[in-house]
Design an enzyme around this catalytic site. Structure first.
Site, PDB file in Angstrom:
ATOM      1  N   LYS A 248       0.859  -1.114   0.268  1.00  0.00           N
ATOM      2  CA  LYS A 248       0.419   0.242  -0.213  1.00  0.00           C
ATOM      3  C   LYS A 248       1.161   1.154  -0.458  1.00  0.00           C
ATOM      4  CE  LYS A 248      -4.363  -2.221   2.026  1.00  0.00           C
ATOM      5  NZ  LYS A 248      -3.640  -3.456   2.045  1.00  0.00           N
TER       6      LYS A 248
HETATM    7  C1  LIG Z   1      -4.516  -4.333   2.232  1.00  0.00           C
HETATM    8  C2  LIG Z   1      -3.921  -6.220   2.210  1.00  0.00           C
HETATM    9  C3  LIG Z   1      -3.947  -7.029   1.265  1.00  0.00           C
HETATM   10  C4  LIG Z   1      -5.301  -7.208   0.632  1.00  0.00           C
HETATM   11  O1  LIG Z   1      -5.727  -6.229  -1.084  1.00  0.00           O
HETATM   12  P1  LIG Z   1      -6.748  -5.769  -1.350  1.00  0.00           P
HETATM   13  O2  LIG Z   1      -6.347  -4.400  -2.730  1.00  0.00           O
HETATM   14  O3  LIG Z   1      -7.501  -4.677  -0.331  1.00  0.00           O
HETATM   15  O4  LIG Z   1      -7.214  -6.494  -1.930  1.00  0.00           O
HETATM   16  C5  LIG Z   1      -3.085  -7.814   1.124  1.00  0.00           C
HETATM   17  N1  LIG Z   1      -2.864  -8.438   1.810  1.00  0.00           N
HETATM   18  C6  LIG Z   1      -2.251  -7.271   2.984  1.00  0.00           C
HETATM   19  C7  LIG Z   1      -0.676  -7.604   3.768  1.00  0.00           C
HETATM   20  C8  LIG Z   1      -2.510  -6.155   2.971  1.00  0.00           C
HETATM   21  O5  LIG Z   1      -2.137  -5.156   4.024  1.00  0.00           O
END
Ligand SMILES: *Cc1c(COP(=O)(O)O)cnc(C)c1O
Length: 447
Positions: free
Chosen positions: A107
């Site tokens: 993210k």
């Molecule tokens: C946010 C996250 C996900 C999920 O991603 P999405 O875009 O919400 O589907 C999976 N794994 C980790 C470690 C995350 O932080």
């Protein structure tokens, strides 16, 4: 580029408005009215390009009409100050490691990109004639409110750290985020304020939602959100998939006609960005969405019915989502056709027991340490790859972020990277808050 709402009842927006507002007036998600195909020449030579060069080409296709080329170049290169390698785990299974950013979260890319794009648009806003000048810069700032159960808060706080003109308030539930995660947004200072709410994650989210709806508060300060429904947060994740293709072309000496991408999914923002990439011409044969026990999308693929449920707590907690917000985008992208969606995406769902077993098996067979989220991806490829296919799953988190669990499951002592350790040495600072909106409002009115 114009953006329309998936609910179809809000006015068309430009990129500036879509980024500042996040959600459309009718509560729908913004979608670009066009997805440009990238030229064949780009794919023919992509393996000779760096992650940053690839990303700039992709970013230009999405945002080039609305952002000055030099500014966009600067935003992309500032966002991607790290690599995104592909590693062979076992046989025909590879992993795309998405955890090399500042907070070791995938993210990080969307958060930083959004911060810089928001800053670019704020700088363009000239004071309008007759606008009241309070003399206090604070009131001209944009204030980002974000509720977090852990990962989003750290990525957003670090992405926005030091970006002038923007102040971030991270609301998190007291005692409910891991110590490592807490350090990543409580030790930063500067334009980041951590608010420790005496409640659970849902209370934090309710405070944020109430703040956006409060007229007096919105008169007092400019508020926006930085959650994953924002186009500036989810679209940049497409960079990862073009880079994966490039690196696989190198590894497989161009034999990439049978590539399968598998994405551990929660809110489905990451896989949605991958699907946008596919629409731009990225030659991936098919996609797998790997779920934990929260199997709403999996069930949709089987039955054609989308039935949201309250989320269940699992080992892979960043994927504990019972009503994935980006489902609306995927549905819209394929013209609401279940047949089209199932022709390009399949699903998988795993219990906590499955996840533990997968982590152990993978570690014994290859020495690769999976985190609980990546484990869903790896297992989905093991279960779903057909002969002659080559699979790449996203490892979405560094295993050290879930150290207690990983150590216990594998019986090892996962090394904590220096970058995480540095956060843990910082001084924790936070504002204590009740879950009562009146208290939160009083606090914000004084800022
Ligand atoms: C946010 C996250 C996900 C999920 O991603 P999405 O875009 O919400 O589907 C999976 N794994 C980790 C470690 C995350 O932080």
């Amino acid at each position: 580029m114009k953006y329309y709402s998936t609910n179809g009842k809000a006015p068309i927006a430009d990129l500036h408005k879509a980024v500042v507002k996040g959600l459309a007036e009718d509560r729908g998600l913004y979608m670009p009215e066009r997805i440009n195909k990238l030229p064949q020449d780009f794919f023919n030579n992509i393996e000779k390009m760096s992650f940053q060069e690839i990303a700039y080409t992709v970013a230009s296709s999405f945002f080039g009409e609305d952002v000055d080329p030099d500014a966009l170049h600067d935003i992309v290169y500032d966002t991607l100050q790290f690599d995104c390698p592909v590693v062979n785990v076992k046989d025909n299974i590879y992993t795309l490691e998405l955890f090399h950013g500042p907070t070791l979260a995938f993210k990080d890319v969307g958060a930083r990109f959004m911060a810089r794009l928001l800053q670019y648009f704020i700088k363009q806003e000239r004071p309008r004639v007759g606008e009241r000048s309070s003399g206090m810069n604070k009131h001209k700032e944009v204030n980002v409110l974000v509720a977090t159960s852990g990962d989003t808060g750290s990525a957003v706080a670090n992405g926005f750290l030091g970006v002038d003109g923007i102040h971030v308030y991270v609301l998190y539930p007291k005692g409910k985020v891991s110590p490592i995660q807490e350090c990543q947004f409580t030790t930063l200072g500067k334009n980041i304020t951590a608010i420790e709410v005496d409640g659970v994650f849902d209370d934090c989210q309710a405070l944020v939602k109430n703040a956006f709806m409060d007229a007096e508060l919105n008169e007092h300060m400019k508020l926006t959100s930085a959650n994953s429904i924002n186009v500036a947060r989810f679209l940049p994740q497409a960079f990862y998939y073009f880079n994966a293709y490039a690196r696989m072309k190198e590894k497989l000496s161009n034999h990439t006609s049978n590539l399968v991408m598998c994405v551990p999914s929660g809110n489905f923002g990451n896989i949605c960005a991958a699907l946008f990439g596919h629409e731009m011409g990225l030659p991936i044969k098919r996609f797998i969405a790997a779920n934990n026990a929260n199997d709403i999308f999996y069930k949709y693929l089987q039955t054609g019915k989308y039935e949201p449920k309250p989320s269940k707590q699992t080992l892979a907690n960043a994927m504990d989502v019972g009503d994935p917000s980006n489902f609306a985008r995927i549905y819209d992208l394929y013209g609401k056709s279940h047949e089209k969606i199932t022709s390009i995406i399949s699903g998988a769902t795993y219990t906590d027991e499955d996840i533990k077993q997968t982590m152990r098996e993978c570690y014994e067979a290859s020495g690769y340490i999976l985190d609980p989220h990546g484990a869903c991806g790896y297992q989905a490829l093991k279960d779903g790859l057909k002969d002659a296919e080559v699979g790449v799953f996203c490892e979405t988190a560094h295993p050290a972020k879930f150290k207690e669990k990983v150590d216990e499951i594998l019986g090892i002592d996962v090394e904590i990277p220096e970058r995480l350790e540095a956060f843990m040495r910082g001084q924790k600072q936070s504002v204590a808050m009740t879950k009562d909106f009146a208290d939160f409002k009083t606090y914000l009115m004084k800022q």
